[in-house]
Design an enzyme around this catalytic site. Sequence first.
Site, short mmCIF file in Angstrom:
data_model
loop_
_atom_site.label_atom_id
_atom_site.label_comp_id
_atom_site.label_asym_id
_atom_site.label_seq_id
_atom_site.Cartn_x
_atom_site.Cartn_y
_atom_site.Cartn_z
N CYS A 152 0.79 -1.24 0.00
CA CYS A 152 0.00 0.00 0.00
C CYS A 152 0.82 1.29 0.00
O CYS A 152 0.58 2.19 -0.82
CB CYS A 152 -0.95 0.00 1.20
SG CYS A 152 -2.18 -1.31 1.14
N ARG A 187 15.26 2.30 3.56
CA ARG A 187 15.32 1.05 2.79
C ARG A 187 14.75 -0.11 3.62
O ARG A 187 15.29 -1.21 3.63
CB ARG A 187 16.76 0.76 2.33
CG ARG A 187 16.80 -0.26 1.20
CD ARG A 187 18.12 -0.27 0.42
NE ARG A 187 19.29 -0.46 1.23
CZ ARG A 187 20.26 0.45 1.37
NH1 ARG A 187 20.16 1.62 0.75
NH2 ARG A 187 21.31 0.20 2.13
N SER A 188 13.67 0.17 4.33
CA SER A 188 13.02 -0.90 5.08
C SER A 188 12.45 -1.92 4.10
O SER A 188 12.14 -1.60 2.95
CB SER A 188 11.90 -0.33 5.95
OG SER A 188 10.83 0.13 5.14
N ASP A 210 20.18 4.37 3.22
CA ASP A 210 19.89 3.87 4.56
C ASP A 210 21.17 3.92 5.38
O ASP A 210 22.23 4.35 4.90
CB ASP A 210 19.32 2.46 4.52
CG ASP A 210 18.30 2.23 5.64
OD1 ASP A 210 17.14 1.86 5.34
OD2 ASP A 210 18.65 2.42 6.82
#
Length: 327
Positions: A152, A187-188, A210
Amino acid sequence: MAAAAPPTHCKVILAGTIAKGLLAEVADGLQKLGEKPRLVGFLANGDPAAHMYADWSAKTCRENGFDFDLKVIAKEEIEEAILTANVDTTVQGIIVYYPIFPRPSRQDSYIQQLVSLKKDVEGLGHTYVFNMYQNIRFLDAPTNLQKSILPCTPLAVVKVLEYLQIYNSILPYGNRLFGKTITVINRSEVVGRPLAALLANDGAKVYSVDLDGIQLFTRGQGIKKKHHEVHDQDVSFMVKDCLPISDVVISGVPGASYKVDTNLIRDGAVCINFSSEKNFDGPAIKEKASIYVPAIGKVTIAVLLRNLLRLVQNHKVEEATKDNKAT
């Protein structure tokens, strides 16, 4: 009498404005569907951001003709609750509010794989994640009637960029970010990395930033590759190097103290914040950016409903295909 503030050339775009078009699309699809899909949310943590997202989900679902049922449970009950919802024929979509188990535990990754593919409104299951990274856009090739579900928040950022006309509609679908350089700060595995992949798969050169360094996501020169590749950048290449060359800067750092250095952003860049915190200095960024989107929460919820509608549509296509084969 105080002197009037100098005019700013930055256009601030609010998420609610962007979400209206998506919600209109959802309303049209819901009317054609002729039924009210039901989304079940599982909240098994005390995270304030997760609670806020759950409240937004409930409000937006009910306002737009969907049923929503929030179940607040203990984290020890989450596995059984998801498995029960998977086989409940009255449930068309499942959303789980993360994080549940603190790092370094990988339990959340396991929980993501428990949700049925047919009800995974967040697109976090293996099939959807594989399709996203491999740039596979349908579940039923070569028929191509069932679209793969995308996560999402990353998809919400894409929809924001489409609304802002960063996507070049003159170019073929799938290549419309060709020529754009974008920096994504975060950058999860849930948001930042998928977002970089989506943008690169659409043709952009994406610098993913990140704590452990910077990576370049790209389909190569002339975007000739089918899907993106990832290249680690030299340790000497830093944020001060990628921000000044970026057409778009997107940030989603969760820390309240983090701020993108406005001085590094080039004049006329587009800046988008997807963190629950304010990653940009509002007054300062309006002096540098051409467009500033301070939050995307309402777009994310609209995308959630769009994904739920798509799951129901995919299921109907699948059932119709089975019926045709049976006859």
